[in-house]
Design a protein around this motif. Structure first.
Motif, short mmCIF file in Angstrom:
data_model
loop_
_atom_site.label_atom_id
_atom_site.label_comp_id
_atom_site.label_asym_id
_atom_site.label_seq_id
_atom_site.Cartn_x
_atom_site.Cartn_y
_atom_site.Cartn_z
N ARG A 21 34.77 14.16 84.74
CA ARG A 21 34.57 13.63 83.39
C ARG A 21 33.10 13.80 82.95
O ARG A 21 32.82 14.15 81.81
CB ARG A 21 34.99 12.16 83.31
N ALA A 22 32.17 13.59 83.89
CA ALA A 22 30.75 13.76 83.57
C ALA A 22 30.45 15.23 83.24
O ALA A 22 29.67 15.52 82.33
CB ALA A 22 29.89 13.29 84.74
N LEU A 23 31.07 16.15 83.98
CA LEU A 23 30.88 17.58 83.69
C LEU A 23 31.42 17.91 82.30
O LEU A 23 30.78 18.67 81.55
CB LEU A 23 31.58 18.44 84.76
N GLN A 24 32.56 17.34 81.93
CA GLN A 24 33.11 17.58 80.59
C GLN A 24 32.18 17.04 79.51
O GLN A 24 31.98 17.68 78.48
CB GLN A 24 34.50 16.97 80.46
N ARG A 25 31.58 15.88 79.76
CA ARG A 25 30.62 15.32 78.80
C ARG A 25 29.40 16.23 78.66
O ARG A 25 28.75 16.26 77.63
CB ARG A 25 30.18 13.91 79.22
N ASN A 26 29.10 16.99 79.72
CA ASN A 26 27.96 17.91 79.70
C ASN A 26 28.34 19.30 79.20
O ASN A 26 27.56 20.24 79.33
CB ASN A 26 27.32 18.01 81.09
N GLY A 27 29.56 19.45 78.66
CA GLY A 27 29.94 20.69 78.02
C GLY A 27 30.81 21.65 78.80
O GLY A 27 31.15 22.73 78.31
#
Length: 181
Positions: A21-27
């Motif tokens: 989820r954090a990677l998705q928030r980072n694009g």
């Protein structure tokens, strides 16, 4: 098409999911990530009779070492067997040669087995939850490493084919290269 991957190993699935989820928030797109569980070494059932490989890499030289040990052991055992002629008669040298061959082959085989170097940067995948993310630029690589570092117990560089969130050519026996944590 082969892509450059940053691969994290996690002890818990929740840590991998939080990191995804954090990677998705980072694009990073979900389709450019793959999450799955890797069984412990030897339990991938890649062979018909089970296991991962026909022969352990560490034992490849053991058979020639065992033969050399057996030949040496026959001579040494026969010489010691000569000393037992008064007790065992003519069977002494034969028994000595047999015991020497067995002992020599055992010592030779054990001596011919290599130990895997834990400092070798190329290692097969360890058991655990794996999260792989495709990176196209140095900036993406740095972002992925920084994001995964928080929860991963191990980070690696790899190459592979990701299709819609599946690492389709993943092989747990192909070594990856560690990223310093």
């Amino acid at each position: 098409m082969m892509k450059k991957l940053i691969v994290g190993r996690f002890t818990q699935q929740t840590h991998a999911e939080t990191t995804a989820r954090a990677l998705q928030r980072n694009g990073f797109a979900a389709s450019e990530m793959s999450q799955f569980f890797v069984n412990p070494q030897g339990q991938h059932n890649l062979n018909v009779l089970g296991g991962d490989v026909d022969e352990s890499v560490a034992t490849q030289d053991a058979s020639s070492s065992a033969l050399g040990g057996a030949v040496s052991g026959v001579g040494a055992g026969a010489l010691l067997g000569i000393a037992t002629i008064p007790v065992l008669g003519p069977a002494g040298p034969l028994l000595g040669a047999a015991v020497g061959a067995y002992t020599g082959s055992l010592v030779g085989a054990l001596g011919g087995m290599d130990n895997v170097d834990p400092q070798d940067p190329a290692q097969p995948q360890h058991a655990g939850v794996v999260l792989a993310v495709a990176v196209a630029t140095d900036e993406e690589e740095s972002t992925a490493i920084e994001t995964m570092r928080a929860n991963a117990v191990e980070l690696q560089h790899a190459t592979g084919e990701l299709h819609n969130g599946d690492w389709v050519d993943f092989n747990p026996l192909i070594p990856t290269h560690a990223v310093k944590l």
